[in-house]
Design an enzyme around this catalytic site. Structure first.
Site, mmCIF file in Angstrom:
data_model
loop_
_atom_site.group_PDB
_atom_site.id
_atom_site.type_symbol
_atom_site.label_atom_id
_atom_site.label_comp_id
_atom_site.label_asym_id
_atom_site.label_seq_id
_atom_site.Cartn_x
_atom_site.Cartn_y
_atom_site.Cartn_z
ATOM 1 N N ASP A 215 59.817 10.232 83.933
ATOM 2 C CA ASP A 215 59.614 10.206 85.611
ATOM 3 C C ASP A 215 59.718 11.556 85.778
ATOM 4 O O ASP A 215 59.179 12.043 87.308
ATOM 5 C CB ASP A 215 61.663 9.618 86.267
ATOM 6 N N HIS B 249 69.566 20.770 81.173
ATOM 7 C CA HIS B 249 68.874 18.909 81.447
ATOM 8 C C HIS B 249 67.568 18.903 80.549
ATOM 9 O O HIS B 249 67.673 18.156 79.591
ATOM 10 C CB HIS B 249 67.494 18.906 83.260
HETATM 11 ZN ZN LIG Z 1 63.992 13.451 86.671
#
Ligand SMILES: [Zn+2]
Length: 268
Positions: free
Chosen positions: A100, A185
């Site tokens: 994304d 992340h």
């Molecule tokens: Zn993302």
């Protein structure tokens, strides 16, 4: 001297379970969240931070994320709204290569491309639990070849026009545009703080913390390579934003996003 302008390019939305967004906390249930890219018009050039998701890729590989994306929310469509086309972009910086955040990279064969030096190797060889995150390899001939997914590449993609300059640590990509290394992340994850002439600096937390609640409660998403580093990164970004009196902007927070300027509206 032109003032720096920041545009948020609305890229549509996706769905995840609340337990993915707020890892081990929830509540569960479907949560629709935004996906967007950031265009910085700067005296030193036009910088694109991330490039959103590709609708066809998500429908093919992750249809359970229920993408909603209009023509104006594709990368070329969002640029057209502000009178630009992909070839007007000088530099593409990817904060990491989850699908994304890199789905529109393929539209920028002529831009200079920059990312953390460990992100392309990670996309070539992700941890088993990262396979869906690193599933759109259309941004890199090297990664697509390493994963046997060259069918994702556009015909004009070459090793040279999808090559990245690898960086590490904190640095300024242009005067007043601070790239802040925020791993956890993803192995090479970044946040971005932008200084502007007429308002407080903007702290783009990006995927270091998906939502305002994520940062306030130090609750990261379930997608990560190192959750302990992820918490350190959230603490550091919080402190950095406070030290610079920066305004916080979140990557995947619908409630916040609905208050952000998009389309032809910009921050300066
Ligand atoms: Zn993302």
């Amino acid at each position: 001297m032109t003032d720096t302008k920041v545009y948020f390019l609305d890229g549509g939305s996706l769905v995840l379970d609340g337990y993915h967004i707020f890892w081990n906390r929830g509540p569960g249930g479907e949560v629709r969240f935004p996906s967007y890219s950031i265009l910085i018009e700067h005296a030193e050039g036009r910088f694109m931070i991330d490039t959103g998701y590709d609708y066809d890729h998500v429908m093919k590989v992750l249809p359970f994320e229920k993408p909603i994306q209009t023509k104006d929310q594709t990368m070329p469509g969002a640029l057209k709204l502000i009178g630009l086309e992909p070839n007007d972009i000088d530099v593409v910086f990817n904060t990491h290569f989850h699908f994304d955040h890199c789905g529109g990279n393929k539209y920028f064969p002529y831009a200079r491309k920059v990312c953390h030096r460990l992100e392309v190797p990670q996309a070539c060889n992700p941890a088993p639990f990262e396979h869906l995150g690193y599933s759109d390899l259309s941004f890199s001939v090297e990664a697509a070849e390493a994963r046997g997914l060259t069918d994702q590449l556009l015909p004009d993609a070459t090793a040279a026009n999808t090559a990245f300059e690898g960086v590490e640590g904190d640095f300024e990509i242009a005067k007043g545009v601070h790239m802040l290394f925020a791993p956890g992340h993803a192995v090479g994850n970044y946040a971005v703080m932008i200084e502007l002439a007429h308002r407080r600096p903007m702290m783009l937390v990006l995927d270091a913390a998906y939502t305002r609640r994520s940062l306030e409660t130090l609750c990261q998403s379930s997608f990560h390579i190192d959750p302990v580093k992820g918490i350190e990164s959230m603490r550091r970004i919080k402190a950095y934003a406070e030290d610079h009196d920066a305004e916080l902007f979140f990557s995947h927070d619908m409630e916040s996003f609905e208050t952000y300027r998009t389309g032809t509206q910009f921050y300066s």
